[in-house]
Design a protein around this motif. Sequence first.
Motif, PDB file in Angstrom:
ATOM      1  N   SER A 124       0.821  -1.206   0.000  1.00  0.00           N
ATOM      2  CA  SER A 124       0.000   0.000   0.000  1.00  0.00           C
ATOM      3  C   SER A 124       0.856   1.258   0.000  1.00  0.00           C
ATOM      4  O   SER A 124       2.082   1.201   0.027  1.00  0.00           O
ATOM      5  CB  SER A 124      -0.890   0.010   1.249  1.00  0.00           C
ATOM      6  N   SER A 125       0.187   2.414   0.020  1.00  0.00           N
ATOM      7  CA  SER A 125       0.907   3.683   0.097  1.00  0.00           C
ATOM      8  C   SER A 125       1.022   4.173   1.541  1.00  0.00           C
ATOM      9  O   SER A 125       1.471   5.290   1.787  1.00  0.00           O
ATOM     10  CB  SER A 125       0.204   4.758  -0.748  1.00  0.00           C
ATOM     11  N   VAL A 126       0.621   3.346   2.495  1.00  0.00           N
ATOM     12  CA  VAL A 126       0.819   3.696   3.903  1.00  0.00           C
ATOM     13  C   VAL A 126       2.318   3.693   4.175  1.00  0.00           C
ATOM     14  O   VAL A 126       3.011   2.714   3.876  1.00  0.00           O
ATOM     15  CB  VAL A 126       0.108   2.706   4.847  1.00  0.00           C
ATOM     16  N   HIS A 127       2.830   4.778   4.716  1.00  0.00           N
ATOM     17  CA  HIS A 127       4.272   4.887   4.946  1.00  0.00           C
ATOM     18  C   HIS A 127       4.676   4.017   6.138  1.00  0.00           C
ATOM     19  O   HIS A 127       3.928   3.929   7.123  1.00  0.00           O
ATOM     20  CB  HIS A 127       4.640   6.351   5.212  1.00  0.00           C
ATOM     21  N   PRO A 128       5.848   3.372   6.076  1.00  0.00           N
ATOM     22  CA  PRO A 128       6.299   2.549   7.214  1.00  0.00           C
ATOM     23  C   PRO A 128       6.297   3.289   8.545  1.00  0.00           C
ATOM     24  O   PRO A 128       6.095   2.666   9.592  1.00  0.00           O
ATOM     25  CB  PRO A 128       7.724   2.154   6.805  1.00  0.00           C
ATOM     26  N   GLU A 161      -6.550   4.558   2.052  1.00  0.00           N
ATOM     27  CA  GLU A 161      -5.664   3.563   1.457  1.00  0.00           C
ATOM     28  C   GLU A 161      -6.037   2.151   1.908  1.00  0.00           C
ATOM     29  O   GLU A 161      -5.966   1.206   1.116  1.00  0.00           O
ATOM     30  CB  GLU A 161      -4.209   3.868   1.827  1.00  0.00           C
ATOM     31  N   LEU A 162      -6.438   1.984   3.148  1.00  0.00           N
ATOM     32  CA  LEU A 162      -6.830   0.657   3.631  1.00  0.00           C
ATOM     33  C   LEU A 162      -8.078   0.150   2.903  1.00  0.00           C
ATOM     34  O   LEU A 162      -8.282  -1.053   2.767  1.00  0.00           O
ATOM     35  CB  LEU A 162      -7.102   0.694   5.141  1.00  0.00           C
ATOM     36  N   ASP A 163      -8.878   1.073   2.422  1.00  0.00           N
ATOM     37  CA  ASP A 163     -10.087   0.702   1.685  1.00  0.00           C
ATOM     38  C   ASP A 163      -9.735   0.021   0.370  1.00  0.00           C
ATOM     39  O   ASP A 163     -10.358  -0.967  -0.024  1.00  0.00           O
ATOM     40  CB  ASP A 163     -10.934   1.950   1.436  1.00  0.00           C
ATOM     41  N   LYS A 164      -8.706   0.568  -0.326  1.00  0.00           N
ATOM     42  CA  LYS A 164      -8.238  -0.021  -1.590  1.00  0.00           C
ATOM     43  C   LYS A 164      -6.717   0.068  -1.628  1.00  0.00           C
ATOM     44  O   LYS A 164      -6.154   0.949  -2.283  1.00  0.00           O
ATOM     45  CB  LYS A 164      -8.844   0.711  -2.788  1.00  0.00           C
ATOM     46  N   PRO A 165      -6.039  -0.817  -0.922  1.00  0.00           N
ATOM     47  CA  PRO A 165      -4.576  -0.721  -0.831  1.00  0.00           C
ATOM     48  C   PRO A 165      -3.887  -0.873  -2.188  1.00  0.00           C
ATOM     49  O   PRO A 165      -4.223  -1.764  -2.968  1.00  0.00           O
ATOM     50  CB  PRO A 165      -4.204  -1.881   0.103  1.00  0.00           C
ATOM     51  N   GLY A 166      -2.946   0.050  -2.451  1.00  0.00           N
ATOM     52  CA  GLY A 166      -2.193  -0.008  -3.705  1.00  0.00           C
ATOM     53  C   GLY A 166      -3.023   0.317  -4.928  1.00  0.00           C
ATOM     54  O   GLY A 166      -2.633   0.000  -6.053  1.00  0.00           O
ATOM     55  N   ARG A 167      -4.154   0.975  -4.746  1.00  0.00           N
ATOM     56  CA  ARG A 167      -5.054   1.272  -5.878  1.00  0.00           C
ATOM     57  C   ARG A 167      -4.353   2.137  -6.909  1.00  0.00           C
ATOM     58  O   ARG A 167      -3.720   3.129  -6.587  1.00  0.00           O
ATOM     59  CB  ARG A 167      -6.304   1.987  -5.372  1.00  0.00           C
ATOM     60  N   ASP A 168      -4.484   1.761  -8.166  1.00  0.00           N
ATOM     61  CA  ASP A 168      -3.924   2.541  -9.271  1.00  0.00           C
ATOM     62  C   ASP A 168      -4.877   3.705  -9.563  1.00  0.00           C
ATOM     63  O   ASP A 168      -6.049   3.479  -9.871  1.00  0.00           O
ATOM     64  CB  ASP A 168      -3.785   1.656 -10.509  1.00  0.00           C
ATOM     65  N   PRO A 169      -4.400   4.952  -9.465  1.00  0.00           N
ATOM     66  CA  PRO A 169      -5.301   6.094  -9.660  1.00  0.00           C
ATOM     67  C   PRO A 169      -5.686   6.336 -11.118  1.00  0.00           C
ATOM     68  O   PRO A 169      -6.556   7.160 -11.397  1.00  0.00           O
ATOM     69  CB  PRO A 169      -4.472   7.272  -9.123  1.00  0.00           C
ATOM     70  N   ARG A 170      -5.052   5.621 -12.037  1.00  0.00           N
ATOM     71  CA  ARG A 170      -5.353   5.838 -13.451  1.00  0.00           C
ATOM     72  C   ARG A 170      -6.720   5.248 -13.825  1.00  0.00           C
ATOM     73  O   ARG A 170      -7.202   4.318 -13.193  1.00  0.00           O
ATOM     74  CB  ARG A 170      -4.253   5.216 -14.321  1.00  0.00           C
ATOM     75  N   GLU A 171      -7.301   5.815 -14.873  1.00  0.00           N
ATOM     76  CA  GLU A 171      -8.609   5.331 -15.319  1.00  0.00           C
ATOM     77  C   GLU A 171      -8.495   3.934 -15.917  1.00  0.00           C
ATOM     78  O   GLU A 171      -7.405   3.477 -16.279  1.00  0.00           O
ATOM     79  CB  GLU A 171      -9.185   6.299 -16.366  1.00  0.00           C
ATOM     80  N   ARG A 172      -9.618   3.272 -16.033  1.00  0.00           N
ATOM     81  CA  ARG A 172      -9.633   1.935 -16.636  1.00  0.00           C
ATOM     82  C   ARG A 172      -9.475   2.043 -18.145  1.00  0.00           C
ATOM     83  O   ARG A 172      -9.924   2.986 -18.780  1.00  0.00           O
ATOM     84  CB  ARG A 172     -10.940   1.212 -16.295  1.00  0.00           C
ATOM     85  N   PHE A 173      -8.829   1.035 -18.725  1.00  0.00           N
ATOM     86  CA  PHE A 173      -8.568   1.025 -20.162  1.00  0.00           C
ATOM     87  C   PHE A 173      -9.868   0.911 -20.955  1.00  0.00           C
ATOM     88  O   PHE A 173     -10.747   0.114 -20.616  1.00  0.00           O
ATOM     89  CB  PHE A 173      -7.646  -0.148 -20.503  1.00  0.00           C
ATOM     90  N   GLU A 174      -9.982   1.744 -22.000  1.00  0.00           N
ATOM     91  CA  GLU A 174     -11.147   1.690 -22.883  1.00  0.00           C
ATOM     92  C   GLU A 174     -10.690   1.335 -24.292  1.00  0.00           C
ATOM     93  O   GLU A 174      -9.781   1.964 -24.841  1.00  0.00           O
ATOM     94  CB  GLU A 174     -11.873   3.041 -22.912  1.00  0.00           C
ATOM     95  N   TYR A 175     -11.322   0.356 -24.869  1.00  0.00           N
ATOM     96  CA  TYR A 175     -10.977  -0.088 -26.223  1.00  0.00           C
ATOM     97  C   TYR A 175     -11.453   0.938 -27.242  1.00  0.00           C
ATOM     98  O   TYR A 175     -12.560   1.471 -27.135  1.00  0.00           O
ATOM     99  CB  TYR A 175     -11.631  -1.447 -26.485  1.00  0.00           C
ATOM    100  N   PHE A 176     -10.604   1.240 -28.220  1.00  0.00           N
ATOM    101  CA  PHE A 176     -10.941   2.264 -29.216  1.00  0.00           C
ATOM    102  C   PHE A 176     -10.486   1.798 -30.595  1.00  0.00           C
ATOM    103  O   PHE A 176      -9.404   1.207 -30.748  1.00  0.00           O
ATOM    104  CB  PHE A 176     -10.232   3.579 -28.865  1.00  0.00           C
ATOM    105  N   THR A 177     -11.299   2.077 -31.612  1.00  0.00           N
ATOM    106  CA  THR A 177     -10.901   1.767 -32.993  1.00  0.00           C
ATOM    107  C   THR A 177     -11.221   2.949 -33.897  1.00  0.00           C
ATOM    108  O   THR A 177     -12.199   3.669 -33.680  1.00  0.00           O
ATOM    109  CB  THR A 177     -11.652   0.524 -33.534  1.00  0.00           C
TER     110      THR A 177
END
Length: 758
Positions: free
Chosen positions: A554-558, A609-625
């Motif tokens: 997680s992002s919790v500091h030691p 952070e404990l709710d979603k430890p290590g959560r990636d803040p980026r958006e989810r991938f969307e398929y595009f053509t």
Amino acid sequence: MDQLNIGKITKELGLKLEQVKAAVELLDAGGTVPFISRYRKEMTGSLDEVAITDIRDRILQLRELDKRREAILKSLETHEKLTPELEKAVKEAETMALLEDLYLPYKPKRKTRASMAREKGLEPLATLLFEQKNTDVESEARQFIDEEKGVAKEEEALQGARDIIAEWVNEHQEARGKIRELFFQKAVLKSKVISGKETEAQKYKDYFEWEEPIKDAPSHRVLAMRRGEKEMFLMLDLLPDEDEAVYLLENQFITDSNAASEQVKLAIKDSYKRLLRPSMETETRLSTKNGADEEAIKVFADNLKQLLLAAPLGQKVTMAIDPGFRTGCKLVCLDKQGKLLHFEAIYPNEPQKRQAEAGMTIKGLCEKFGIEAIAIGNGTAGRETEAFVKSLGLDKGIITVMVNESGASIYSASTVAREEFPDEDITVRGAVSIGRRLMDPLAELVKIDPKSIGVGQYQHDVDQSALKKGLDDVVMSCVNSVGVEVNTASKELLSYVSGLGPQLAKGIVDYRNEHGPFKNREALKSVSRLGAKAFEQAAGFLRIGDAANPLDTSSVHPESYHIVEKMAQDLSTSVEDLIKNASLRSKVSLKSYVSEQVGLPTLSDIMTELDKPGRDPRERFEYFTFQDGVNHMEDLKVGMKLPGVVTNITNFGAFVDVGVHQDGLVHISHMSDKFVQNPAEILSVQQKVQATVIEIDLPRKRIALSLKSDPFGDKPKPSKGKEKRNRSKEGSQGKKRSGGPEDLQASLAKLKDKFRKG
């Protein structure tokens, strides 16, 4: 002096004194911007990265000013020129320009016309004239004739006296301030093509006869004209009205109307033309350039941040294809961590067109390695290769994605790529980079010099050190906001982690290679030269995915582990169960854990952070053509509506990839049905849009696009306030009413009429 500087910054940024003081102290102690903003909120009053960066940059600027101030005071004292009044003025000067103005009269000079006149003994005559008393000027000048000193007649004496007066005018602090203000407020930037270079300079055609007030000139035009000047296609002037400038000076120095006053007037005109005007033009050009640089770097930084934080596909077994015609397509297969499994060349396109063979190869490799995604570079032959792959009827679970390959060739020829793939050629490295970009854009793009990524505005024309600093800040911010898996990250990615840098990043990778994966964050302290300070700064941003302690992921500091452990202990549970069980976390009363060192901001961050430890803040991938059948500019037609991806944002508009190997421009006037002042307010890099083609210029390879609901309808009129701002933004004060080379309005009017007629 720092106390004064901190007070000044507090007022300028509208912050509290305690916030600025704490931020400066933390920065001076070696704290990084990401660390301070994330883990020292109690000390700074929860200042964000933007505010801390502003404080950092401003304190450095003010310290440079103090350094120059001390050097000037020392010089004045050494030359016995320092008076109490001058010392006070120097200490109170708030800008570098004012500081240099104060020092100018005392600054050691090379030989000047004024110094030569003084050597001839003409300073008393200059003083007499400058007093402007009603006297016989010729008679007074006659007394200074001395052939041995080089003064043979009255006019030579008067000329020498005027040279001295001209220097006094030039060095007068208040006069310089008034002329400086005149330049900044009323100077006009004029551009002309150099005679005989009209054909060579066609790309600067819009600036062959151009002028506009410098205070209204947008950064992209300033940089474009300066580039034209640097390439010796354009001549630039940056001057206010000369009569107004001379009037200002005469109003400052002329106190009477007599023969002596006329001599002073002549000296004033000479001073402006020979001394003040060149000095102020240089200063104004430099200031304008710095302002344009700052704006361009900001645009680049904003674009880069959006690109780096683009949604990752994630860990998928990926096939990547670097497309081509004559030399074929380089194909690679990568495992879920981006490791190279296989590479070869296929030739599905002209001139070989061995499609059956290429199809069998792709199908076979998809089955052999369990391919989950196919990444295809968007360069030459990209759309043709995409169409071919889609025609193969592959498993529906395999997605095919066009990937922006800008900068991939830079990576493939770099030292980083050679170290990673010493036995493979640049085409293999380029294909690997394309595949990894799809999986994790941030992890791959950090290996490339940020200015080579291709989302900037005149990035090669701005101050390169300032550009590097600005872009490095962005990369560091992005890397630390996402977090880094320490056991798989490249040393390039690790080098941007708070507190590390290239040497410690290399040390981490070397230690990992020698001793195996890190089992926990504490093990990082075993890395050579990774001391307590570096650990403090870096640990919270490093992740260890399979660590025994779930907090290490997680992002919790030691430094805060004991708080979470105490929460778990108070609830008679384990840390692991506390993370998994939301109902347990809801029982935690944060106020119970507030101490002198830890406040509610940090405790709130811990619970998030404990709710979603290590959560990636980026958006989810969307398929595009892209739209099938539209692969080249020749396939475009005016009025066609196409899906596209924003690739770059500038102050005058945005560039959109619609799948034809040439990005189209959406001018700011065609971004929305409503008035748009800043393109970045409504668009972002990598954003998916539906754009209408409104102009196609095949010879110059230019495409004009619109995001309006009715691109060919009547243009809505903005309110008066917005209309005024729009004119200013587009430089309509210039001699050309088109608003610059990016303005498409004239051609759009013709197209609108043509479109309506069918």
